[in-house]
Design a protein around this motif. Structure first.
Motif, short mmCIF file in Angstrom:
data_model
loop_
_atom_site.label_atom_id
_atom_site.label_comp_id
_atom_site.label_asym_id
_atom_site.label_seq_id
_atom_site.Cartn_x
_atom_site.Cartn_y
_atom_site.Cartn_z
N VAL A 1 0.84 -1.20 0.00
CA VAL A 1 0.00 0.00 0.00
C VAL A 1 0.88 1.25 0.00
N ASP A 2 0.30 2.35 -0.51
CA ASP A 2 1.00 3.62 -0.56
C ASP A 2 0.70 4.38 0.73
N THR A 3 1.72 4.59 1.57
CA THR A 3 1.48 5.20 2.89
C THR A 3 1.47 6.72 2.86
N SER A 4 1.57 7.32 1.66
CA SER A 4 1.49 8.78 1.63
C SER A 4 0.03 9.24 1.47
N VAL A 5 -0.92 8.29 1.49
CA VAL A 5 -2.33 8.64 1.37
C VAL A 5 -2.84 9.14 2.72
N TYR A 6 -3.63 10.21 2.73
CA TYR A 6 -4.05 10.79 4.00
C TYR A 6 -5.55 11.09 4.04
N THR A 7 -6.30 10.61 3.04
CA THR A 7 -7.74 10.82 3.08
C THR A 7 -8.46 9.47 3.02
N ILE A 8 -9.69 9.48 3.53
CA ILE A 8 -10.50 8.25 3.52
C ILE A 8 -10.76 7.82 2.07
N GLU A 9 -11.06 8.81 1.19
CA GLU A 9 -11.35 8.47 -0.21
C GLU A 9 -10.13 7.78 -0.85
N GLY A 10 -8.95 8.38 -0.60
CA GLY A 10 -7.72 7.81 -1.17
C GLY A 10 -7.48 6.39 -0.67
N ALA A 11 -7.71 6.18 0.61
CA ALA A 11 -7.47 4.86 1.19
C ALA A 11 -8.48 3.85 0.65
N LYS A 12 -9.73 4.30 0.52
CA LYS A 12 -10.79 3.43 0.02
C LYS A 12 -10.45 2.93 -1.37
N GLU A 13 -10.10 3.88 -2.23
CA GLU A 13 -9.78 3.55 -3.62
C GLU A 13 -8.64 2.53 -3.68
N GLN A 14 -7.63 2.80 -2.86
CA GLN A 14 -6.46 1.94 -2.86
C GLN A 14 -6.77 0.52 -2.37
N LEU A 15 -7.55 0.45 -1.29
CA LEU A 15 -7.87 -0.86 -0.71
C LEU A 15 -8.75 -1.67 -1.66
N MET A 16 -9.68 -0.99 -2.36
CA MET A 16 -10.55 -1.71 -3.30
C MET A 16 -9.74 -2.26 -4.46
N LYS A 17 -8.78 -1.46 -4.93
CA LYS A 17 -7.93 -1.91 -6.03
C LYS A 17 -7.09 -3.11 -5.61
#
Lengths: 275, 286
Positions: free
Chosen positions: B264-280
């Motif tokens: 995972v990319d740990t420079s993400v700091y928003t819920i939307e960014g994390a959601k997108e990443q986790l779904m992918k």
């Protein structure tokens, strides 16, 4: 369990002319000995007004508040109530009175007529409890916000209260100061068995409590464990509150679980990622 | 975008020559461009409030130079005065500074002192009130009859009414609940979008800094520790935690997942960014 605080249909209005503008409306709550209760609500929800009733700073317009079985509306009871229920406020600068830390902490027991050798041992004791014993000869105004707030807490502890009511004690502190103060409060609760009532709008602080009471427009809307209360994300949003991000991300992903810590959240996410 | 505010080797020492001598900011070099939205973040005592008081010459640096539009602001009383108008500073808990009989007069205080005509003062008061969401009825009220959140907006309007090129806000959300905080932040964001004023926001909330700013300056122990985009800053969470700052909880979650071996990319700091990443990631893994 012994009930240390009991409110019965507690109703309060700030001005008699505007009798319809209730700050609190029929709030009935029991708080059990030794619990850590977080009271959540947005600004103006009535949560601070509620806190001020617990040791008789404010008196109910209608209904009753009993602290340790003492009715707060009877002036004769006030001394007993205030010795049992200590309050810590938002701004530490408004609570410190002396120019030397140990004198500040000794202020309340001195006023209670505690013998001087007993005061000495209490002051040393509570300063150790809040981790400030090294600063006893310092000037309070030269300390950081978190340190000052811990001195204010020590000053209350020196009265040996059974209940601590804290009205947003970390609102003016930075992350380090907040952690210091929260760790101190939790230690008092666990090790000394002091009942803690924490008024806050920090969701991460509330997540660590045994019980959360949500107040909105002067009424209790939710009452339960953090897990139970945070499951109502949408309702909380509607009344201007948020949920911890560990809860939010799971909800966004369509998962039903409520995670109260980063570790717990990752456990659930691992399962999710593996399908 | 041109350079608007520049600090060159700025240091400031409180109580020099006394036992309480303390260097609050040390050898700071920073340049802010016109139209930037910068967050300055740091723990209590890191020097961030001392730093911003140099931006409009409230504090003269013990050494070093501060420039606004290329001009040294500490040359004379006249340049200091000009700096106060060019750079508006909103202090912590600004509502304590309200003092006039009506909200209108309070907001008008700054522009009046600039020597503007009555018509221009009125125009600015109305524009500032609109920017912060204060209606015409409220303008006639006493500022002391307003709620805490409204008072704070009036205090901010008082600075906005001077139409500064740079607007500095020191912890404008302190003591507000999540809703009040969002209202103030949205208001500042809208103001920035509309007027392209340079905004410098002092905060100790990483979440707020990440949400609002295109650049974050992290102060630690009187110096600049990090300076970059939110993504660049959060990628250095080790340094942030060491300097007493929190990363958003969602970033902590991603860091923990990475520690557990997930890509995972740990420079993400928003819920939307994390959601997108986790779904992918789930799509890849399943």
């Amino acid at each position: 369990m012994e009930k240390v605080i009991r409110t019965e249909k507690l109703t309060f209005t700030y001005s008699a002319e505007e009798a319809r503008s209730f700050a609190l409306r029929k709030v009935s709550l029991d708080i059990e000995k030794g619990t850590f209760v977080a009271v959540l609500g947005h600004n103006g929800s009535g949560k601070s007004t509620f806190a001020k009733h617990l040791n008789g700073i404010l008196l109910p317009s209608e209904g009753k508040v009993y602290s340790f079985g003492f009715d707060t509306s009877d002036p004769e009871n006030l001394i007993n109530i205030r010795r049992n229920v200590g309050m810590v406020f938002q701004n530490p600068d408004n609570q410190l009175v002396a120019t030397v830390v140990e004198e500040d902490v000794a202020f309340a027991p001195e006023n209670m007529g505690v013998p001087s050798d007993e005061i000495r041992s209490r002051v040393d004791d509570v300063l150790k409890t809040v981790g400030m014993e090294k600063f006893k000869k310092h000037a309070p105004h030269m300390l950081s916000g978190g340190q000052k707030q811990r001195i204010a807490i020590a000053g209350i502890l020196a009265m040996e209260p059974n209940v601590l009511v804290m009205d947003e004690p970390t609102a003016m502190l930075d992350p380090v100061g907040r952690k210091e103060v929260m760790a101190t409060i939790h230690r008092l609760n666990k090790e000394k068995g002091i009942t803690v009532i924490l008024i806050t709008h920090h969701m991460d602080e509330a997540a660590q409590a045994d019980r959360i009471v949500v107040i909105n427009a002067g009424q209790v809307t939710h009452d339960g464990t953090p897990r139970e209360v945070f499951a109502h994300r949408k309702e909380l949003l509607d009344i201007g509150l948020a949920v911890p991000q560990t809860v939010e991300i799971l909800d966004e992903l369509g998962l039903k679980d409520v995670a109260l810590s980063v570790d717990e959240c990752c456990d659930i996410l691992e399962k999710y990622l593996k399908g | 975008m041109g350079e608007i505010l520049k600090l060159e080797n700025v240091s400031y020492t409180y109580g020099a020559g006394t036992p309480f001598e303390k260097t609050a900011v040390k050898d700071i070099n920073l340049t802010f461009n016109s139209g930037d939205f910068v967050a300055i973040i740091g723990h209590t005592g890191s020097g961030k409030s001392t730093l911003v008081q140099h931006f409009n010459a409230l504090l003269p640096p013990t050494s070093g130079t501060v420039y606004i539009n290329g001009e040294d602001i500490n040359q004379s009383a006249a340049t200091r005065r000009a700096a106060r108008f060019a750079c508006g500073l909103v202090f912590q808990y600004p509502e304590y500074q309200l003092f006039e009989e009506t909200v209108f007069l309070d907001i008008a205080y700054g522009p009046k002192n600039m020597g503007l005509s009555e018509i221009e003062v009125k125009r600015r008061v109305l524009a500032a009130a609109e920017a912060v969401g204060i209606d015409a009825l409220t303008l006639e009220k006493s500022p002391f009859d307003l709620s805490g959140g409204q008072k704070r907006r009036v205090a901010i309007a008082g600075i906005i009414a001077m139409e500064p090129e740079i607007l500095v806000l020191d912890e404008p959300m302190a003591g507000l609940d999540p809703k009040g905080r969002d209202e103030i932040l949205d208001m500042i964001k809208n103001y920035h979008d509309k007027h392209k004023t340079t905004i410098i926001l002092v905060t100790h909330s990483m979440e707020d800094a990440a949400r609002m700013a295109n650049r974050i300056v992290v102060m630690c122990d009187s110096s600049v520790l990090l300076d970059g985009t939110p993504g660049e800053i959060f990628a250095r969470h080790d340094l942030l935690t060491k300097s007493g700052l929190d990363v958003p909880q969602i970033t902590s979650v991603l860091i923990e997942l990475k520690n557990r071996g997930y890509d995972v990319d740990t420079s993400v700091y928003t819920i939307e960014g994390a959601k997108e990443q986790l779904m992918k990631l789930r799509g890849k893994l399943c």
